[in-house]
Structure formats: C-alpha cells, structure tokens
Design a protein around this motif. Structure first.
Motif, PDB file in Angstrom:
ATOM      1  N   ASN A  78       1.255  -1.110  -0.347  1.00 41.55           N
ATOM      2  CA  ASN A  78      -0.348   0.024   0.121  1.00 41.55           C
ATOM      3  C   ASN A  78       0.557   1.414  -0.381  1.00 41.55           C
ATOM      4  O   ASN A  78       1.250   1.802   1.637  1.00 41.55           O
ATOM      5  N   GLN A  79       0.795   2.104  -0.641  1.00 41.18           N
ATOM      6  CA  GLN A  79       2.021   2.768  -1.285  1.00 41.18           C
ATOM      7  C   GLN A  79       1.589   4.167  -0.586  1.00 41.18           C
ATOM      8  O   GLN A  79       2.831   4.698  -0.054  1.00 41.18           O
ATOM      9  N   ASN A  80       0.955   4.573  -0.506  1.00 38.01           N
ATOM     10  CA  ASN A  80      -0.019   5.273   0.248  1.00 38.01           C
ATOM     11  C   ASN A  80       0.369   5.685   1.506  1.00 38.01           C
ATOM     12  O   ASN A  80       0.408   6.159   2.546  1.00 38.01           O
ATOM     13  N   PHE A  81       0.150   4.374   2.162  1.00 34.44           N
ATOM     14  CA  PHE A  81      -0.025   3.572   3.650  1.00 34.44           C
ATOM     15  C   PHE A  81       1.413   4.547   3.851  1.00 34.44           C
ATOM     16  O   PHE A  81       2.331   4.769   4.942  1.00 34.44           O
ATOM     17  N   ILE A  82       2.945   3.390   2.989  1.00 37.04           N
ATOM     18  CA  ILE A  82       3.452   3.654   3.286  1.00 37.04           C
ATOM     19  C   ILE A  82       4.560   4.997   3.148  1.00 37.04           C
ATOM     20  O   ILE A  82       5.673   5.612   4.066  1.00 37.04           O
ATOM     21  N   LYS A  83       3.777   6.154   2.174  1.00 41.77           N
ATOM     22  CA  LYS A  83       4.514   7.125   2.117  1.00 41.77           C
ATOM     23  C   LYS A  83       3.914   7.961   3.099  1.00 41.77           C
ATOM     24  O   LYS A  83       4.342   8.626   3.890  1.00 41.77           O
ATOM     25  N   ASN A  84       2.286   7.873   3.986  1.00 40.86           N
ATOM     26  CA  ASN A  84       1.567   8.909   4.780  1.00 40.86           C
ATOM     27  C   ASN A  84       2.554   7.844   6.351  1.00 40.86           C
ATOM     28  O   ASN A  84       3.102   8.953   7.198  1.00 40.86           O
ATOM     29  N   LYS A  85       3.468   7.522   6.806  1.00 40.67           N
ATOM     30  CA  LYS A  85       3.875   6.497   7.961  1.00 40.67           C
ATOM     31  C   LYS A  85       5.478   6.991   7.664  1.00 40.67           C
ATOM     32  O   LYS A  85       5.807   7.929   8.560  1.00 40.67           O
ATOM     33  N   ALA A  86       6.001   7.030   6.492  1.00 42.48           N
ATOM     34  CA  ALA A  86       7.277   8.086   6.676  1.00 42.48           C
ATOM     35  C   ALA A  86       6.966   9.525   6.976  1.00 42.48           C
ATOM     36  O   ALA A  86       8.059  10.461   7.283  1.00 42.48           O
TER      37      ALA A  86
END
Length: 623
Positions: A78-86
């Motif tokens: 889930n690319q959006n989740f990973i970016k938001n986590k970063a």
C-alpha cells in the motif's frame, strides 16, 4: 584521541562518511543523509522544512522493509500508507529534535569524538586506527561537520526518548495481575451440537437479508479481482534448429572473454596528497610542484609519500590507495589515472581534497588458456543458441497474438501448450504463474480498470518462462452489491437462526448449571460433554471462539460449572469451566517476571512517547 582529531578535522573530513552508529527507531538511516537545505519542502514543522528528498528517502527505506515481508512483490504494498507513515515519522522526529533543543539536551564535540574513536571497527590492537578509519571513509558517507551535527541530533533524540521508554514507572500489582491472567489454568469440558438438523426449519426473508446487508455493509467488502485467460511458454516448448558450436565461434568467444578480463582488471593506483587544511591553496599547489620536481630528480615515490603526503592511510604504504574505484576522488583524478603510462608520475592534479601526484599501472592479469576455457565457452554458446531460438519464437508468436488479439494462435503454432483460465484472481492470490509481479502489473492497472480487454504482449517471468494474458472481466474493489452479497448473507442468517434455535432448545439446561451441581445436570440431560483438558490463555490449542468463551466465564463454585456457548461454522459448542487454578503465578520464575516487567515497561513507555509526540503535534504549526 589526538590522532583521531587530526583525521576528522583534516582532509578526511571532506570525504563522504556513512553514519555507522545504530539509528534511532524513529527514522531510517537514510534520514541522516539529507542536508535539509533544499527548496523542495513538502511540510513545514514550526518553520522547519521537511524536504521531498527526506520523504522519498525514508519512504524507500520503509518500502524495502515491507518488501521483505511480501517476498519482494511490490504490487502487494500500500504505497500511500507507506508514504504517510514516512511523513508521520519525519514530523515526529522533527518535533522531538526541536523539543530536545529547547530542553538543552546535547553532547559536546569531545564526547562525540570519543564515541567514534571507541568504535571497535576502527580500532587495531585496542587503539584507534587512522588507516582503518580512512579506508572506511573513502567510499561512503557525509562530511565531518554533518556527521558531528547528526550524531548530536541522534543522541539528543535517544536521550529524550529514553526518559519515556527507559524510565516508565509500572505497578508491580499490574505485573502480577498480567502474570496471573497468563498463567491461569482452566479445566474445560466441551460439547458439540451440529446445526444442520435445525437449518431446514429456518426461513429467511428478503427483508431480513436487505436489513442485515444494510447494517453490515463493511463485512461484504470485496478485493479487486479479474477473470483472466493465459498461455505460458517455456524454453522446453521450443526446440532450436541446431545447438552445434563451431571452432570459429569458440575462438571468437574466447577473444571476447580476454578483452572483458582486460577491461575489468583493477588499476593499481598510488598517490601523494597535499591538502590546504593547514596551508593556503597557493602553498599547497607550490608544495605539490616541489615534490613533483624532487621525484623527477630521483626521490622515490614511496619516500616522497612518506615524507609529504597528507593521506594517513597510504603515506606509509608507498602511497598505495587500498581500493581504488572511479569516482572516489573525482573526475580529474580518474582522467589522470587513465592517461598515465606505467611508472609515470602525473603533474599535480587538483581535486576537492587538495593536490595529488599520481602513479598508476594495470594489475597483473593471469588469463586461463583457450583449452581451459573451452568447455565453459561451449556450454555458454549452446545455452545462448537455445535462448536465441526461444527469443525468436517468442517474438514471432507475439506478433500473432497482438495482431489477432487471440491467445489460441499460440496453441496452434506450438504443440503442448494450451489456454488456461482463472476466475476471481486477486492481487494477494497465490498462483504459480499469475502471481508473478510482472504479470500482476499487467492485470491490475488503470487501463484494465478503464475497460482494456486486449491480449497482452509477452511477459517475461522470473523463472525465465514467458506468458501472455487476456483479462475477460474486472471487478473493482469496494463493497459488494446486495445482489452479489445475498448468498453469503442468507447463509449467515441461516447459521445464526439455527444457532439461536439450538441454544433455545438447551437454555433450560444452561440455566440449571447456574444453580445445580454439574454432575446432576449432566446426568439428567443428553448433552454429551468431552473432558477437553487444562488450558492457559493464548497457547494455541483452542479455536479462538472457544478460547474467548472459556476465559470470559466466572470462576465456578465447588462442584459447579460455569457454562456458555460459542458459535462455529455449522456448529454450536457448549463450553464449560469446572475449575480455575490461579496458583500457577506463584511458580513463575523471577527472571520471567522480570522479562514481563521489562516488556510491559517498554509498551507503556512507547505509549507515553506516542502521547507526548501527539501533544507536540497538536501544539505545532504544520503547513
């Protein structure tokens, strides 16, 4: 320590250095490598920018971590989740750094120098080694000032977060209660009642189905899926016309092998470095010219390196650069190396580190004979011919498939292959062919979502085979329609009503367990209990529904059972507890209680740190 200070404050401080100390869990190690000075700000935290470079770097770090959990299949991320986590991590790190600065939490330069000098990887015979240190520096890292600044930030973060994670107060009463719950032993008796005999009498109306669906829509989410046809082709399906290798082909292959070995041979490089760290640039340039003149006059390169070079790693080794690779010293250095003849010393060459005098010669190359290499070359050429035949066949078939938009043309041209079909394939499905990441990219993309149903071009699989795919139908992710969900809702309601009917039939017996001894209730009723044994929480021997029911019951009085029911697919289980033994907590070894205390303290500490970070975030100016 003094030797270390000379190294870190001299020319080596200008070479990139990797931050080798353990990074704080709040940020991946890449977070230390961005300067924070670029104009590509994506978020401002109390006026301090978080850059796109920082976000991309940490996102990439997290992505690599998650890829290890999904066997490298990026389509499952889930690319959006990973970016938001970063982004959340970078905001938290920035807020905590700002708070540490306000509180005056910091290390001095001397403390940081001591910390680096005491690293075992930079020590020889128990002492700091300039050579080990500089060897490590030459290929990786950051500038010395940036290293000092980031180490200071790193340890400021550690000291601030440690006040939460390492010093959280926990109640020993809480620890004992947790231990007692985990160690508690319950004696269970189970009875199974099948629901099939109750289902024929169950009636479910369309309104009940619609009402249940409306109330539980989120229970009927569906993943994106496709119905797909595919044809897989393997090299074994294509027989090459001939794999015979001629002597001329072998000779040509050997010549190419020799040429490649020569090109890849490492160059042996020596240099004398004159820096401007303790002198002006003009003085450094003049000294380099003077040393060059002395070498021309007869002074050996090794003697000149020992006497004049400012490179502590090579000066006592005749100027020998331990592991020369292009790019370490810059383009001008590399160009000088390429232009030098064997034994020739270059004129002074200026780089960002100072002025270099360079000697270079090709490493000694020992080549195996043609006869020695012949079997290997023969095998490689035969493999190449087979691969070429396969590639030619794939290209030819690909034209037919794309031109006709029909996978069956492959089956007409190649014996032994056939069109296969799969329905309802999802991204997370495990399929020997269609789960290949390269295939999923073709099956789950915007074109397919928009209605593209054309046969694909050939797709190379990781195992070397090739596949063509054609999507027949695409189902978007979301909530199923009432019509699609009706069979599942109906089955659910039938199970539920059958369970309620079965429970109603034995309700009198369940009530009797509350007031009568268990032995008399069991004797006069037809419920067949099985002595299941003694269990503790979360040991994995019970199904979750049964375990949850068993450990939710009150402790029974002597001779009595605490009883409830648990619903399983097609079955109702009567769960009875006849005894609860809490004495096992007294037998827990002290070291286990200590580990439990440590774990509980860490969890509480992390919660408090998260709460503190959220408090800082709530009072921060974020743009």
């Amino acid at each position: 320590m003094e030797s270390f200070r000379k190294v870190i404050k001299g020319w080596l401080g200008k070479i990139l250095l990797v931050l080798f100390l353990t990074p704080l869990a709040l940020v991946g190690i890449e977070g230390y490598f961005s300067s924070g000075q670029s104009k590509d700000a994506v978020k401002s935290v109390n006026g301090q920018d978080i850059t796109q470079k920082e976000l991309d770097s940490l996102t990439d770090t997290f992505k690599k971590q998650y890829l290890s959990y999904v066997n490298g299949d990026e389509t499952l991320l889930n690319q959006n989740f990973i970016k938001n986590k970063a982004m959340d991590t970078l905001i938290a790190r920035t807020l905590l750094l700002q708070q540490a600065e306000k509180l005056g939490i910091s290390l001095s330069d001397t403390q940081i120098e001591q910390m680096i000098a005491q690293q075992p990887s930079f020590q020889a015979n128990g002492k700091f080694s300039e050579q080990l240190y500089s060897n490590y520096l030459q290929s990786v890292g950051m500038t010395s000032p940036a290293l000092i600044a980031n180490l200071r930030q790193d340890h400021a973060l550690k000291m601030l977060t440690a006040t939460f994670t390492d010093y959280t107060l926990v109640s020993q009463l809480d620890i004992r209660q947790i231990a007692a719950l985990q160690a508690e032993q319950r004696t269970l008796h189970l009875a199974s009642i099948q629901l099939d005999e109750y289902k024929p009498a169950v009636k479910v109306s369309a309104k009940e189905i619609a009402d249940y669906y409306a109330k539980h829509k989120n229970s009927f989410k569906q993943a994106e899926s496709v119905d797909v046809d595919y044809v897989e082709l393997t090299p074994a399906n294509i027989a090459p016309a001939s794999t015979q290798v001629t002597d001329a082909e072998l000779q040509q292959a050997y010549a190419q092998f020799v040429e490649t070995q020569k090109k890849e041979a490492k160059v042996s490089v020596k240099h004398i470095l004159i820096t401007a760290d303790t002198r002006s640039d003009a003085e450094a340039k003049k000294l380099a010219a003077d040393v060059s003149a002395k070498i021309k006059a007869g002074l050996s390169f090794a003697q000149a390196a020992a006497q004049y070079s400012d490179d502590p790693a090579s000066k006592n080794a005749g100027g020998q650069v331990a592991a020369y690779d292009k790019g370490v010293f810059g383009d001008s250095f590399d160009q000088a190396v390429s232009a030098l003849k064997v034994g020739e010393t270059s004129a002074p060459v200026k780089t960002q580190y100072g002025y270099h005098l360079i000697q270079a010669e090709s490493a000694q190359l020992k080549l195996p004979s043609f006869e020695t290499e012949k079997p290997r070359l023969m095998a490689e050429l035969q493999k190449s011919k087979t691969a070429n035949a396969f590639s030619d066949a794939v290209n030819s078939l690909n034209e037919l498939v794309v031109g006709s938009d029909d996978l069956s043309v492959i089956t007409q041209e190649v014996k032994g292959v056939q069109v296969q079909s799969v329905k309802g394939l999802t991204l997370s499905a495990q399929h020997p062919v269609l789960s290949d990441p390269a295939v999923k990219v073709k099956l789950f993309n915007e074109d397919v979502k928009s209605g593209d149903r054309n046969a694909s071009g050939n797709i190379q699989l990781t195992n070397g085979n090739v596949v063509w795919v054609k999507v027949r139908n695409h189902v978007s992710a979301g909530v199923q329609t009432l019509a699609a969900a009706t069979p599942a809702v109906k089955a659910k309601l039938i199970d539920q009503k059958a369970y309620e009917a079965a429970k109603a039939k034995i309700q009198t017996t369940l009530n009797e367990f509350k007031v009568q001894p268990a032995s008399s209730v069991v004797a006069k009723n037809k419920i067949a209990f099985v002595d299941a044994g003694v269990f503790t929480r979360s040991e994995g021997r019970l199904k979750r529904e049964i375990e949850r029911a068993a450990f939710s019951l009150n402790t029974p009085k002597a001779g009595m059972w605490s009883v409830t029911t648990a619903a399983l697919p097609g079955e109702m289980v009567v769960v009875a507890v006849s005894a609860v033994d809490k004495s096992a907590v007294d037998a827990i070894p002290a070291e286990q209680l200590q580990e439990l205390t440590k774990l509980y303290q860490q969890l509480r500490g992390q919660q408090e740190l998260d709460d503190y970070t959220q408090y800082l975030k709530a009072h921060a100016k974020l743009k």
